[in-house]
Design a protein around this motif. Structure first.
Motif, PDB file in Angstrom:
ATOM      1  N   GLU A 269       0.820  -1.208   0.000  1.00  0.00           N
ATOM      2  CA  GLU A 269       0.000   0.000   0.000  1.00  0.00           C
ATOM      3  C   GLU A 269       0.858   1.265   0.000  1.00  0.00           C
ATOM      4  OE1 GLU A 269      -2.928   0.407   3.070  1.00  0.00           O
ATOM      5  OE2 GLU A 269      -4.272   1.497   1.736  1.00  0.00           O
ATOM      6  N   ASN A 270       1.632   1.368  -1.054  1.00  0.00           N
ATOM      7  CA  ASN A 270       2.464   2.561  -1.226  1.00  0.00           C
ATOM      8  C   ASN A 270       1.555   3.754  -1.542  1.00  0.00           C
ATOM      9  OD1 ASN A 270       4.202   4.528  -2.669  1.00  0.00           O
ATOM     10  ND2 ASN A 270       5.736   2.985  -2.163  1.00  0.00           N
ATOM     11  N   LEU A 271       1.768   4.826  -0.835  1.00  0.00           N
ATOM     12  CA  LEU A 271       0.884   5.991  -0.968  1.00  0.00           C
ATOM     13  C   LEU A 271       0.937   6.620  -2.357  1.00  0.00           C
ATOM     14  CD1 LEU A 271       1.454   7.778   2.457  1.00  0.00           C
ATOM     15  CD2 LEU A 271      -0.585   6.561   1.716  1.00  0.00           C
ATOM     16  N   HIS A 272       2.067   6.559  -2.955  1.00  0.00           N
ATOM     17  CA  HIS A 272       2.218   7.209  -4.267  1.00  0.00           C
ATOM     18  C   HIS A 272       2.064   6.245  -5.440  1.00  0.00           C
ATOM     19  CE1 HIS A 272       4.042  10.046  -1.470  1.00  0.00           C
ATOM     20  NE2 HIS A 272       3.568  10.960  -2.300  1.00  0.00           N
ATOM     21  N   PHE A 273       1.562   5.070  -5.150  1.00  0.00           N
ATOM     22  CA  PHE A 273       1.374   4.084  -6.224  1.00  0.00           C
ATOM     23  C   PHE A 273      -0.072   4.184  -6.733  1.00  0.00           C
ATOM     24  CE2 PHE A 273       1.484  -0.163  -8.188  1.00  0.00           C
ATOM     25  CZ  PHE A 273       2.690  -0.065  -8.844  1.00  0.00           C
ATOM     26  N   ASP A 274      -0.265   5.112  -7.668  1.00  0.00           N
ATOM     27  CA  ASP A 274      -1.615   5.429  -8.152  1.00  0.00           C
ATOM     28  C   ASP A 274      -2.108   4.358  -9.129  1.00  0.00           C
ATOM     29  OD1 ASP A 274      -3.900   6.606  -9.210  1.00  0.00           O
ATOM     30  OD2 ASP A 274      -3.078   8.630  -8.926  1.00  0.00           O
ATOM     31  N   TYR A 275      -3.309   3.826  -8.864  1.00  0.00           N
ATOM     32  CA  TYR A 275      -3.865   2.770  -9.733  1.00  0.00           C
ATOM     33  C   TYR A 275      -4.138   3.277 -11.153  1.00  0.00           C
ATOM     34  CZ  TYR A 275      -4.693   0.104  -5.422  1.00  0.00           C
ATOM     35  OH  TYR A 275      -4.537  -0.566  -4.250  1.00  0.00           O
TER      36      TYR A 275
ATOM     37  N   VAL B 284      -4.537  -4.123 -13.550  1.00  0.00           N
ATOM     38  CA  VAL B 284      -5.604  -3.790 -12.591  1.00  0.00           C
ATOM     39  C   VAL B 284      -6.010  -5.044 -11.809  1.00  0.00           C
ATOM     40  CG1 VAL B 284      -8.024  -3.034 -12.406  1.00  0.00           C
ATOM     41  CG2 VAL B 284      -6.446  -1.766 -13.849  1.00  0.00           C
TER      42      VAL B 284
ATOM     43  N   CYS C  83      -3.530  -5.624  -9.152  1.00  0.00           N
ATOM     44  CA  CYS C  83      -3.811  -4.692  -8.048  1.00  0.00           C
ATOM     45  C   CYS C  83      -4.960  -5.219  -7.180  1.00  0.00           C
ATOM     46  CB  CYS C  83      -4.189  -3.317  -8.601  1.00  0.00           C
ATOM     47  SG  CYS C  83      -2.822  -2.442  -9.337  1.00  0.00           S
ATOM     48  N   LEU C  84      -5.996  -5.726  -7.870  1.00  0.00           N
ATOM     49  CA  LEU C  84      -7.169  -6.242  -7.169  1.00  0.00           C
ATOM     50  C   LEU C  84      -6.803  -7.399  -6.239  1.00  0.00           C
ATOM     51  CD1 LEU C  84     -10.096  -6.339  -9.740  1.00  0.00           C
ATOM     52  CD2 LEU C  84     -10.241  -5.595  -7.381  1.00  0.00           C
TER      53      LEU C  84
ATOM     54  N   SER D  79      -4.554  -6.262  -3.471  1.00  0.00           N
ATOM     55  CA  SER D  79      -5.336  -5.473  -2.506  1.00  0.00           C
ATOM     56  C   SER D  79      -6.172  -6.392  -1.618  1.00  0.00           C
ATOM     57  CB  SER D  79      -6.213  -4.506  -3.291  1.00  0.00           C
ATOM     58  OG  SER D  79      -7.098  -3.858  -2.475  1.00  0.00           O
ATOM     59  N   TYR D  80      -6.738  -7.430  -2.208  1.00  0.00           N
ATOM     60  CA  TYR D  80      -7.530  -8.407  -1.450  1.00  0.00           C
ATOM     61  C   TYR D  80      -6.647  -9.116  -0.425  1.00  0.00           C
ATOM     62  CZ  TYR D  80     -10.041 -12.698  -0.372  1.00  0.00           C
ATOM     63  OH  TYR D  80     -10.636 -13.734   0.302  1.00  0.00           O
TER      64      TYR D  80
ATOM     65  N   ARG E 167      -3.933  -8.026   0.872  1.00  0.00           N
ATOM     66  CA  ARG E 167      -3.562  -7.062   1.913  1.00  0.00           C
ATOM     67  C   ARG E 167      -4.681  -6.941   2.957  1.00  0.00           C
ATOM     68  NH1 ARG E 167      -3.140  -2.175  -0.991  1.00  0.00           N
ATOM     69  NH2 ARG E 167      -5.258  -1.748  -0.305  1.00  0.00           N
ATOM     70  N   ASN E 168      -5.940  -6.944   2.462  1.00  0.00           N
ATOM     71  CA  ASN E 168      -7.076  -6.787   3.361  1.00  0.00           C
ATOM     72  C   ASN E 168      -7.310  -7.999   4.253  1.00  0.00           C
ATOM     73  OD1 ASN E 168      -7.835  -4.180   2.636  1.00  0.00           O
ATOM     74  ND2 ASN E 168      -8.951  -4.908   0.855  1.00  0.00           N
ATOM     75  N   ILE E 169      -6.967  -9.174   3.772  1.00  0.00           N
ATOM     76  CA  ILE E 169      -7.227 -10.380   4.597  1.00  0.00           C
ATOM     77  C   ILE E 169      -6.019 -10.788   5.443  1.00  0.00           C
ATOM     78  CG2 ILE E 169      -9.048 -11.332   3.100  1.00  0.00           C
ATOM     79  CD1 ILE E 169      -6.835 -13.338   2.130  1.00  0.00           C
TER      80      ILE E 169
END
Lengths: 417, 168
Positions: free
Chosen positions: B56-62, B88, B91-92, B95-96, B98-100
């Motif tokens: 979750e890099n802050l500057h890593f824009d999707y 994408v 990323c999905l 991201s999933y 990371r959330n779990i």
């Protein structure tokens, strides 16, 4: 159980929908946008095409600039390697030049012979107009063998334009932008080249193998065993995809147990292409195309059935019609020539008969002359030797005047046999 | 370590470095193809995108990742949107994960990455083959998948080093 499902749903929702810090779009939006772009790029809409062309132009140029340091580094390494083997190369080249000089002369003879033969069969000897193009992007991707050149629709490049490295076939243009174009290399898996194999003039189709060579995938007729190792492969011009007679490569027969595969080693190496030649449409080709267009429109107006024909079929038909026209023209020419020759032969025959008559009459005169001279000789001798040969009281052994024996006696100067 | 003032230009470049590297790699196809080693290729953008989405890099824009995909399609000559969708989707999935994940584990991430890239490469191949009728060598995809998976660990260490520099 219910709580774990809830966790899963929450995780999915936050992954798909939640816009985390500083994110402008959710991932779901971007995924849908991607799918929309895929659908749009599969459709042939003018607006999409133009947008794509603009993107291509910008990206190709940017890619060229970004790749510059890497290319510079690679070229520098290459240069250093080249310099280190400079003298050896010079010696090799000197020997090769001598060889090539002698080959050049024989090539000139063959070329002139070829041109003469082409003129004889009234083949289309199109004047090629090649322009030099620089390769601006060549990443040698393992998935799609293609490269970008710095010539586009501005320079009259079109989809299907043949691309060469010296005189060897490299590929064809598959995408044209204003100042750039994408060339699909003949080594790509999607590339199909109709070729002729010499010796034997065997018709075949060569596919790229996805690396740096090709493979024969289809052979017209059962000529598999007629193909020899190191046979020359050149374009046949079938289907009007590539011009005929362009050198492609050499055959290498690979035998693996019972399986026989025909590898085509291309003449040109695609690994380090810096400049290529793009063959532009010549005026004559334009005229031919214009003709084809015109005939197409006439055909469409007159015959509704032709609407069902595909464009390639129409092109083939037009080419065949043109060929028939050429053949009928040559036939007419030959017939006229035949007629002329026939009349000439008749004249000569009558002249011959006249001359033969002359000869016989002259022969008669000559024979007569011969007879006259013999008679004259006899008369001369008769004056001298008649006394010795004539039968009378004094010469009972003689012969009667006028007989053959008397004549022989006179000719033999009075000697009685 | 790098100790820079936050308003410094070099700092800003350093912060945006993953995106800059991603753009350079898609424009330049950073995969050592010029070495001409048969059956050797890897997908660097996959590793980069997966890692920085996971962290979750802050500057890593999707959105920029999406644009990078479009550029990659133009450079490689594939139909537009294929790589964007792949990026994408990475990323999905990242991201999933990371959330779990409560306690991150490199080996778990690594094998999850293998699953993700295998799935995405399969989708990629299927779309190109079925929808666009492209002739592609499946072996290249397998090789690419394998080396991308293999080299992920190596690049993870480099990326970790970068993140440590950023936090300091």
């Amino acid at each position: 159980m219910a709580s774990s499902r809830d966790d899963f749903v929450i995780a999915i929702r936050s992954a798909f929908l939640k816009k985390s810090n500083k994110q402008k779009f959710s991932l779901l939006t971007l995924a849908f946008l991607s799918i929309l772009i895929i659908i749009l790029s599969s459709l042939d809409i003018k607006l999409v095409r133009q947008t794509r062309n603009v993107i291509n132009e910008i990206v190709y140029r940017s890619s060229f600039i970004v790749s510059y340091p890497e290319n510079f580094l690679l070229n520098s390494i290459e240069d250093i390697v080249e310099y280190s083997s400079f003298y050896k190369d010079y010696e090799k080249n000197a020997i090769e030049i001598e060889k090539l000089k002698s080959e050049k002369i024989s090539n000139k003879i063959i070329r002139s012979e070829n041109e003469e033969l082409k003129a004889l069969i009234e083949d289309y000897s199109l004047t090629s107009n090649k322009i030099l193009a620089k390769v601006i992007v060549d990443h040698n991707s393992p998935f799609l063998k293609s490269l970008i050149i710095n010539k586009g629709s501005k320079d009259n490049i079109r989809i299907g334009t043949n691309i060469y490295d010296r005189n060897y076939l490299v590929g064809k243009v598959v995408e044209v932008n204003y100042t750039t174009s994408r060339v699909l290399l003949i080594s790509d898996l999607n590339s199909n080249i109709p070729v002729s194999i010499a010796p034997g003039n065997i018709q075949a189709i060569v596919n790229g193998d996805g690396k740096n060579a090709g493979e024969i995938k289809y052979i017209k007729g059962n000529y598999l065993n007629d193909i020899e190792d190191k046979s020359i492969v050149y374009t046949s011009g079938t289907g009007s995809i590539f011009k005929s007679g362009i050198p492609v490569g050499r055959i290498e027969i690979l035998e693996n147990q019972d399986l026989k595969t025909f590898k085509v080693n291309f003449y040109s190496s695609f690994v380090q292409l810096k400049y290529v030649f793009a063959e532009l449409y010549s005026k004559r080709e334009e005229i031919i195309k214009e003709k084809i267009k015109n005939t197409e429109t006439v055909e469409l107006k007159t015959d509704n059935q032709n609407q069902y024909l595909t464009t390639t079929d129409r092109l083939k038909l037009n080419l065949l019609n043109e060929q028939i026209e050429i053949y009928t023209n040559t036939n007419l020419k030959l017939l006229n020539e035949n007629k002329k020759l026939e009349s000439k032969i008749n004249n000569l025959n009558s002249q011959l008969v006249n001359l033969q008559n002359k000869i016989t009459s002259q022969n008669k005169v000559i024979n007569q002359n011969k007879v006259d001279t013999k008679e004259l000789e006899f008369l001369k001798l008769n004056l001298i030797y008649s006394k010795k040969c004539k039968k009378n009281f004094t010469n009972p052994k003689g012969f009667k005047f006028g007989t053959k024996e008397y004549r022989d006696c006179v000719i033999n100067k009075g000697k009685i046999q | 370590m790098i100790n820079l003032h936050k308003k410094n230009l070099i700092y800003k470049i350093y912060v945006w470095l993953p995106i800059i590297v991603l753009f350079i790699s898609v424009l330049n196809e950073f995969d050592f193809n010029y070495l001409n080693i048969e059956y050797f290729s890897f997908n660097f953008p996959f590793m980069l995108i997966f890692y920085f989405t996971l962290k979750e890099n802050l500057h890593f824009d999707y959105f920029l990742v999406f644009i990078a995909g479009i550029i990659n399609d133009v450079v490689t000559g594939f139909p537009l949107g294929i790589s964007s969708l792949s990026y994408v989707l990475i990323c999905l999935f990242a991201s999933y994960l990371r959330n779990i994940t409560i306690r991150p584990n490199l080996i778990k991430d690594w094998f999850y990455f293998l699953f993700v890239i295998s799935l995405i490469n399969s989708i990629n191949y299927s779309i190109l083959f079925i929808v666009f009728s492209y002739e592609l060598n499946f072996v290249y995809y397998l090789v690419n998948n394998f080396f991308t998976f293999l080299l992920y660990i190596f690049f993870t260490f480099i990326f970790n080093y970068y993140l440590r520099g950023l936090s300091e």
